[in-house]
Design a protein around this motif. Structure first.
Motif, mmCIF file in Angstrom:
data_model
loop_
_atom_site.group_PDB
_atom_site.id
_atom_site.type_symbol
_atom_site.label_atom_id
_atom_site.label_comp_id
_atom_site.label_asym_id
_atom_site.label_seq_id
_atom_site.Cartn_x
_atom_site.Cartn_y
_atom_site.Cartn_z
ATOM 1 N N GLN A 43 0.748 -1.321 -0.034
ATOM 2 C CA GLN A 43 0.096 -0.041 -0.040
ATOM 3 C C GLN A 43 0.684 1.379 0.027
ATOM 4 O OE1 GLN A 43 -3.097 -0.012 2.857
ATOM 5 N NE2 GLN A 43 -3.435 -2.137 2.807
ATOM 6 N N TRP A 44 2.170 1.370 0.347
ATOM 7 C CA TRP A 44 2.953 2.231 0.385
ATOM 8 C C TRP A 44 4.440 2.230 -0.090
ATOM 9 C CZ3 TRP A 44 7.573 2.571 3.018
ATOM 10 C CH2 TRP A 44 8.046 1.211 3.836
ATOM 11 N N PHE A 45 4.665 0.912 -0.560
ATOM 12 C CA PHE A 45 6.214 0.866 -1.036
ATOM 13 C C PHE A 45 5.815 -0.039 -2.034
ATOM 14 C CE2 PHE A 45 10.442 -1.219 -0.086
ATOM 15 C CZ PHE A 45 11.194 -0.127 -0.299
ATOM 16 N N GLY A 46 6.724 -0.855 -2.731
ATOM 17 C CA GLY A 46 6.473 -1.544 -3.733
ATOM 18 C C GLY A 46 5.579 -2.911 -3.435
ATOM 19 N N ILE A 61 9.708 -7.955 -5.342
ATOM 20 C CA ILE A 61 9.366 -6.553 -5.117
ATOM 21 C C ILE A 61 9.454 -5.817 -6.537
ATOM 22 C CG2 ILE A 61 11.333 -5.723 -4.158
ATOM 23 C CD1 ILE A 61 9.539 -3.920 -2.176
ATOM 24 N N GLY A 62 8.596 -4.952 -6.773
ATOM 25 C CA GLY A 62 8.487 -4.146 -7.867
ATOM 26 C C GLY A 62 7.633 -2.897 -7.891
ATOM 27 N N ARG A 67 10.740 -3.434 -13.434
ATOM 28 C CA ARG A 67 10.930 -5.042 -13.059
ATOM 29 C C ARG A 67 10.909 -5.160 -11.639
ATOM 30 N NH1 ARG A 67 17.281 -6.042 -14.277
ATOM 31 N NH2 ARG A 67 17.997 -4.603 -12.686
ATOM 32 N N ARG A 68 10.430 -6.442 -11.605
ATOM 33 C CA ARG A 68 10.342 -7.060 -10.202
ATOM 34 C C ARG A 68 11.849 -7.548 -9.786
ATOM 35 N NH1 ARG A 68 5.574 -7.061 -8.223
ATOM 36 N NH2 ARG A 68 5.943 -8.603 -6.506
ATOM 37 N N VAL A 69 12.058 -7.345 -8.623
ATOM 38 C CA VAL A 69 13.585 -7.826 -8.236
ATOM 39 C C VAL A 69 13.549 -8.818 -7.176
ATOM 40 C CG1 VAL A 69 14.795 -5.873 -8.943
ATOM 41 C CG2 VAL A 69 13.975 -5.905 -6.813
#
Length: 157
Positions: A43-46, A61-62, A67-69
């Motif tokens: 809700q606030w970050f990736g 996370i992305g 891209r997602r890492v």
């Protein structure tokens, strides 16, 4: 209620780290859940997904359009501290977190009379291809992301 104003993140070039300490007018248990539960982090970050809970949980996370890492929970001390290791290099991403191409960010929480003090410290930038640039990018990122965290928690306090 207007969100609490907090100092910006700072870079320590000698230790290859970025640090920011903020105050949030919300109880510690609520802040803890919001920095450890994937649905709340998203809700606030990736946008984060994790398999497992606590230390050694793995996921990605992305952000929209990026891209997602890979990400891994490194430490998990309930109501006190959690750290995440994530990949930060350009180029092909490994399937899992690569110790040589990642940084670690640690959230430390402390209850205060009016809410919670949260400190984030991200380390390991010496392992990136351009430490000064990556630290500058992440300094700005922590300013924006943690401001969103404060706004979310104080709006719902």
């Amino acid at each position: 209620m207007e969100s609490t104003r907090n100092p910006q993140a700072v870079i320590d070039a000698d230790t290859y780290s970025v640090r920011r300490t903020i105050h949030i007018q919300a109880p510690l248990d609520k802040v803890w859940r919001t920095v450890t539960e994937p649905a709340l982090i998203s809700q606030w970050f990736g946008q984060i997904t994790l398999t497992g809970t606590g230390a050694s949980a793995l996921g990605t996370i992305g952000w929209p359009g990026e891209r997602r890492v890979p990400i891994r929970v490194e430490t998990f001390e309930p109501q006190s501290q959690v750290s995440y290791r994530w990949c930060n290099e350009e180029g092909p991403l490994p399937e899992t977190v690569d110790e040589q191409r990642s940084t670690v960010f640690t959230f430390t929480l402390e209850a205060t009379p009016s809410g919670t003090q949260l400190t984030v410290v991200e380390t390991g930038f010496e392992h990136t291809s351009d430490p000064a640039q990556v630290m500058a990018d992440h300094r700005g990122g922590w300013d924006g992301e943690l401001d969103k965290l404060v706004a979310l928690l104080e709006r719902n306090a």
